[in-house]
Write an enzyme that holds these catalytic residues in place. Structure first.
Site, PDB file in Angstrom:
ATOM      1  N   ASP A 184      66.219 -11.019  28.116  1.00 50.71           N
ATOM      2  CA  ASP A 184      64.915 -11.132  27.464  1.00 50.71           C
ATOM      3  C   ASP A 184      64.924 -12.416  26.627  1.00 50.71           C
ATOM      4  O   ASP A 184      65.652 -12.507  25.635  1.00 50.71           O
ATOM      5  CB  ASP A 184      64.691  -9.902  26.585  1.00 50.71           C
ATOM      6  CG  ASP A 184      63.305  -9.872  25.957  1.00 50.71           C
ATOM      7  OD1 ASP A 184      62.644 -10.927  25.904  1.00 50.71           O
ATOM      8  OD2 ASP A 184      62.898  -8.791  25.480  1.00 50.71           O
ATOM      9  N   HIS A 185      64.090 -13.384  27.034  1.00 53.91           N
ATOM     10  CA  HIS A 185      64.107 -14.690  26.372  1.00 53.91           C
ATOM     11  C   HIS A 185      63.540 -14.630  24.957  1.00 53.91           C
ATOM     12  O   HIS A 185      63.689 -15.599  24.178  1.00 53.91           O
ATOM     13  CB  HIS A 185      63.331 -15.714  27.210  1.00 53.91           C
ATOM     14  CG  HIS A 185      63.917 -17.090  27.159  1.00 53.91           C
ATOM     15  ND1 HIS A 185      64.671 -17.545  26.102  1.00 53.91           N
ATOM     16  CD2 HIS A 185      63.862 -18.129  28.038  1.00 53.91           C
ATOM     17  CE1 HIS A 185      65.043 -18.788  26.320  1.00 53.91           C
ATOM     18  NE2 HIS A 185      64.582 -19.167  27.492  1.00 53.91           N
ATOM     19  N   ARG A 186      62.900 -13.532  24.578  1.00 50.72           N
ATOM     20  CA  ARG A 186      62.471 -13.383  23.193  1.00 50.72           C
ATOM     21  C   ARG A 186      63.679 -13.191  22.276  1.00 50.72           C
ATOM     22  O   ARG A 186      63.652 -13.568  21.103  1.00 50.72           O
ATOM     23  CB  ARG A 186      61.536 -12.175  23.047  1.00 50.72           C
ATOM     24  CG  ARG A 186      60.235 -12.264  23.811  1.00 50.72           C
ATOM     25  CD  ARG A 186      59.461 -10.961  23.699  1.00 50.72           C
ATOM     26  NE  ARG A 186      60.234  -9.826  24.209  1.00 50.72           N
ATOM     27  CZ  ARG A 186      59.819  -8.560  24.181  1.00 50.72           C
ATOM     28  NH1 ARG A 186      58.643  -8.265  23.645  1.00 50.72           N
ATOM     29  NH2 ARG A 186      60.575  -7.600  24.667  1.00 50.72           N
TER      30      ARG A 186
END
Length: 460
Positions: free
Chosen positions: A430-432
């Site tokens: 998850d790039h968040r």
């Protein structure tokens, strides 16, 4: 007295469940805690015990219906329990000496008098056989069929799943004559087919209602007057839940996938040596267990991969434990139960836990709670001969690692070309929560351990 039984919350606020099958019918007399139905929710099949003793008056749902938690599932006439057939005085005295049952919480019925499961009433020759309140069935799979009383004899009916019973009916096989090889004495499909082949059983002719699958079929005309069939299957159960979870993950968490191909020859040699050790042979340690250990060690160095995005609270929640999800392909679809506190387990313990989760999942016995609270997952696509893929993150987690097939191929080793065991790792995150640098460093740490298992001794 009329009593309604409403579908209880089967685990951590799940809103609904699908009715798999009824185990009672209108007019049946049931005992306290007798299993009355099987429902499926959160990818697990759950048995529902009766919270009342009495006569079934109404079934408020049919097989395949999706029922909301709190909806009335079944109705009883509890006054009918007082009108049960008389029993000998000695039996009454013995029954009076038994401790009374106490009700359980959240609609699960009363507490059982023993650790074993209560007996389910069997229908014999169109009537309901009389059953004793003290008759119980030892712990068995959810699809087991208990004892049936016929006259003065008590016969144990063969244990099998509904699909196996249907196959036996189609082949004209009497399950009572089939030797069971499955766990806990359950008759498997292979047992039925083997028996049918051995005795030369002839398939029976059944009505369309007996053999029809729960699908809608229709024909499309073609220009050459030939016809082809199209099958429509209702989206429900595990497939529906998996689809909802994957769509939610794909359109909520911005996925990034990075790949790394690694020489795992040293790990293969380690596994071979462990399997050759007589003291460890029963544990069947494999590449999945070694990868799981590597992941737990790498997560301690890269906690961003072991966190979740709490949008409602506006916080990033970092876990100081690892609930390691293990993706398991089953006949009912993909499930991802997790190993609690996997960071505390040895390689042998991880191997045993992975095998146990897979066996439980394939038998359809995984509890809903075992598939919740995961912090990171592993999926082994290599068992299907696949080299790599882009796995979708399990909702609520930061990453998932896919293991590709281990292949013997030419590879550069110490300045020369040699045949080595090579596999590809694919990490989706998850790039968040995780930047590309963090994800790449985590993947390299996992790969380094698989390349040189001894490096695990340097990590903590």
């Amino acid at each position: 007295m009329a009593q309604d039984f409403r579908l209880p919350d089967l685990g951590e606020g799940l809103p609904e469940a699908e009715l798999v099958q009824w185990l009672v019918a209108v007019g049946d007399t049931v005992t306290l805690n007798q299993t009355i139905a099987e429902v499926e929710t959160a990818k697990a099949v759950v048995e529902l015990p009766s919270p009342y003793a009495g006569t079934v008056t109404t079934l408020h749902a049919e097989t395949g219906d999706v029922i909301a938690v709190g909806s009335v599932l079944i109705s009883f006439d509890t006054g009918a329990a007082d009108a049960a057939p008389s029993v000998p005085a000695t039996a009454v005295e013995e029954k009076a000496a038994e401790p009374s049952a106490e009700p359980n919480l959240v609609g699960y019925g009363a507490a059982p008098r023993s650790a074993a499961r209560p007996q389910r009433r069997a229908r014999v020759a169109g009537t309901v056989a009389a059953a004793s309140d003290t008759a119980v069935l030892e712990a068995a799979p959810h699809d087991a069929i208990p004892f049936a009383e016929v006259g003065e004899r008590t016969i144990e009916r063969p244990r099998s799943t509904p699909p196996v019973r249907k196959l036996a009916k189609q082949l004209g096989v009497d399950l009572a004559l089939v030797e069971a090889t499955g766990a806990s004495g359950v008759i498997t499909r292979a047992d039925v087919e083997s028996y049918a082949e051995r005795v030369g059983a002839v398939p029976t002719t059944s009505s369309a209602a007996d053999t029809a699958e729960p699908v809608e079929q229709f024909e499309l005309p073609r220009s050459d007057d030939r016809r082809e069939r199209t099958t429509r299957t209702p989206i429900r159960g595990v497939r529906r839940m998996t689809a909802e979870a994957m769509v939610r993950s794909a359109f909520t968490a911005p996925h990034v996938t990075t790949f790394l191909t690694v020489d795992v020859t040293a790990t293969s040699e380690l596994i071979a040596s462990l399997r050759a050790d007589r003291a460890l042979q029963e544990h069947r340690i494999g590449i999945m267990a070694v990868a799981a250990k590597a992941v737990c060690l790498a997560l301690a160095r890269h906690p961003g991969l072991n966190s979740k995005w709490d949008d409602a609270a506006g916080e990033i929640v970092e876990h100081h434990y690892v609930n390691l999800g293990i993706a398991a392909a089953t006949g009912r679809g993909l499930v991802v139960p997790n190993i609690r506190d996997a960071q505390e387990l040895t390689l042998v313990e991880l191997s045993d836990a992975i095998r146990g989760l897979a066996e439980t999942a394939r038998s359809g016995r995984t509890a809903p709670a075992d598939m919740m609270g995961g912090t990171f997952s592993i999926t082994n696509v290599g068992v299907f001969g696949v080299d790599a893929g882009t796995p979708i993150i399990n909702p609520g987690e930061a990453g998932i690692l896919a293991l590709g097939a281990v292949r013997r191929q030419p590879w550069e080793h110490r300045g020369e070309i040699a045949l080595r065991d090579v596999m590809t790792l694919a990490l989706s995150f998850d790039h968040r929560l995780v930047d590309g640098e963090q994800g790449s460093r985590f993947l390299v740490d996992v790969a380094d351990i698989l390349r040189e298992p001894g490096r695990a001794m340097l990590l903590r």
